[in-house]
Design an enzyme around this catalytic site. Structure first.
Site, mmCIF file in Angstrom:
data_model
loop_
_atom_site.group_PDB
_atom_site.id
_atom_site.type_symbol
_atom_site.label_atom_id
_atom_site.label_comp_id
_atom_site.label_asym_id
_atom_site.label_seq_id
_atom_site.Cartn_x
_atom_site.Cartn_y
_atom_site.Cartn_z
ATOM 1 N N ARG A 267 0.840 -1.201 0.000
ATOM 2 C CA ARG A 267 0.000 0.000 0.000
ATOM 3 C C ARG A 267 0.876 1.252 0.000
ATOM 4 N NH1 ARG A 267 -4.677 0.477 -1.589
ATOM 5 N NH2 ARG A 267 -5.385 -1.272 -0.293
ATOM 6 N N ARG B 207 1.906 -6.386 -10.157
ATOM 7 C CA ARG B 207 2.317 -5.654 -8.946
ATOM 8 C C ARG B 207 2.597 -6.589 -7.771
ATOM 9 N NH1 ARG B 207 -2.865 -2.640 -6.060
ATOM 10 N NH2 ARG B 207 -4.443 -4.198 -6.486
ATOM 11 N N HIS C 254 0.533 3.915 -10.477
ATOM 12 C CA HIS C 254 -0.484 4.285 -9.488
ATOM 13 C C HIS C 254 0.172 4.996 -8.288
ATOM 14 C CE1 HIS C 254 -3.496 3.643 -6.395
ATOM 15 N NE2 HIS C 254 -4.229 2.832 -7.125
ATOM 16 N N ASP D 117 -12.572 9.316 -6.618
ATOM 17 C CA ASP D 117 -12.080 8.181 -7.409
ATOM 18 C C ASP D 117 -12.499 8.442 -8.860
ATOM 19 O OD1 ASP D 117 -11.106 5.803 -8.289
ATOM 20 O OD2 ASP D 117 -12.234 4.528 -6.898
ATOM 21 N N GLU E 207 -2.458 9.315 -10.812
ATOM 22 C CA GLU E 207 -1.921 8.162 -11.521
ATOM 23 C C GLU E 207 -1.838 8.430 -13.022
ATOM 24 O OE1 GLU E 207 -4.401 4.813 -10.292
ATOM 25 O OE2 GLU E 207 -4.896 5.899 -8.473
HETATM 26 C C1 BG6 Z 1 -7.469 3.374 -7.672
HETATM 27 C C2 BG6 Z 1 -8.848 2.969 -8.080
HETATM 28 O O1 BG6 Z 1 -6.681 3.549 -8.804
HETATM 29 O O2 BG6 Z 1 -6.905 2.343 -6.851
HETATM 30 C C3 BG6 Z 1 -9.688 2.745 -6.828
HETATM 31 O O3 BG6 Z 1 -9.419 3.958 -8.928
HETATM 32 C C4 BG6 Z 1 -9.029 1.706 -5.930
HETATM 33 O O4 BG6 Z 1 -11.009 2.343 -7.180
HETATM 34 C C5 BG6 Z 1 -7.599 2.152 -5.647
HETATM 35 O O5 BG6 Z 1 -9.765 1.574 -4.748
HETATM 36 C C6 BG6 Z 1 -6.804 1.186 -4.767
HETATM 37 O O6 BG6 Z 1 -6.824 -0.082 -5.287
HETATM 38 P P1 BG6 Z 1 -6.156 -1.287 -4.511
HETATM 39 O O7 BG6 Z 1 -6.522 -2.511 -5.301
HETATM 40 O O8 BG6 Z 1 -4.682 -1.051 -4.497
HETATM 41 O O9 BG6 Z 1 -6.741 -1.270 -3.137
#
Ligand code: BG6
Length: 298
Positions: A72, A98, A167, A211, A270
């Site tokens: 994260r 990833r 991202h 989002d 992103e």
């Molecule tokens: C963003 C999406 O790019 O990533 C969101 O638009 C999503 O909808 C977020 O919740 C995080 O995604 P993840 O899979 O890493 O929890």
């Protein structure tokens, strides 16, 4: 590859390898311009701090460093699909690269003191929901700027389509006090409002869950952070979508790898090709999506 082998194979005074947990390997880079760390899993940058500055990239203190789980924060690479898979909702969100180890292919020092690392995804080590012969590489330059070049090479006889994203989670002083410039008047899909198409009015401010997939834009974006007295300039190419995401309070509480207040400290902007901006890569051709981040003072 174990740590000793990595340190022997990539002898460069600016890089060092270490493990977090059992065998979750991280490359630490330290040069005259910046400090940075990159996980072999996902070729995921998890920090970049230009010399004398506060960190630019945000990574959760409670992130998992476990094989097969996404970390994260940092810069997860979403490929060959962004978001949910279009046809099969049993497949993981944001693709499969990833959460797999990538091969570090080379480490090089540039004359200006920056460090260049090249990673390749190894399709031969597992069974993936992707049967087109392809090569996926990322070149990451750690310097005064952070630059990333994600290249998809089609080695097949057929064209294929991808969606993708770098991202990136940015560290901000307080998300309620930053603005994002560069997407004024752009159309976007609003994921928190049933994917309705809307038009951006003025700069983006964040006061609730956001989002959004901004479409058909190659614009430079600037995160203006008055609290930290700095601007993060995001310049991209080969990308027609920009995704802006902040989970806000309620969603953050549901995430085990974020603390309840963390949503105030981070913001994702992103560089992507998503939704109607999917990319067709023709047989024998390559597509590169790249981005460069730079800091400016107010
Ligand atoms: C963003 C999406 O790019 O990533 C969101 O638009 C999503 O909808 C977020 O919740 C995080 O995604 P993840 O899979 O890493 O929890």
């Amino acid at each position: 590859m174990d740590l000793q082998t990595l340190n022997e194979q990539f002898t460069n005074e600016n890089v060092n390898f270490s493990n977090r947990g059992d065998d979750f390997t991280i490359v630490d880079i330290h040069n005259e311009h910046a400090d940075a760390s990159i996980c072999l899993q996902g070729a995921q940058v998890i920090s970049w701090t230009p010399a004398g500055e506060m960190p630019v990239i945000w990574t959760s203190d409670t992130a998992y460093y476990q094989h097969g789980k996404s970390v994260r924060g940092g810069v997860p690479i979403c490929w060959p699909w962004f978001g949910a898979h279009a046809k099969d909702d049993t497949l993981p969100a944001h693709g499969f690269v990833r959460t797999q180890n990538w091969n570090l292919q080379s480490v090089q020092s540039l004359q200006d003191g920056s460090t260049v690392l090249m990673f390749g995804f190894d399709f031969s080590t597992g069974t993936y929901p992707w049967d087109s012969r392809s090569e996926l590489t990322i070149k990451i330059i750690i310097g005064k700027r952070l630059e990333m070049y994600l290249q998809t090479q089609n080695n097949d006889e057929q064209a294929f389509n991808i969606t993708e994203a770098l991202h990136t989670y940015f560290r901000v002083s307080d998300v309620r006090q930053v603005t994002i410039a560069g997407l004024e008047d752009c159309r976007y899909l609003d994921k928190v409002d049933a994917f309705k198409e809307k038009k951006q009015n003025g700069k983006i401010t964040i006061n609730s869950e956001v989002d959004r997939v901004y479409l058909d834009t190659s614009n430079e974006c600037i995160i203006e952070d008055s609290g930290l007295q700095r601007k993060i300039v995001i310049a991209k190419s080969g990308s027609l979508s920009t995704v802006v995401w902040n989970p806000w309070e309620q969603k953050t509480r549901l995430m085990k790898d974020m603390e309840p207040q963390d949503y105030l400290d981070m913001l994702c902007v992103e560089t992507a090709n998503a939704a109607t901006n999917a990319i067709t890569v023709n047989a024998g051709e390559a597509h590169t999506m790249s981005v460069a981040y730079a800091l400016e003072r107010f």
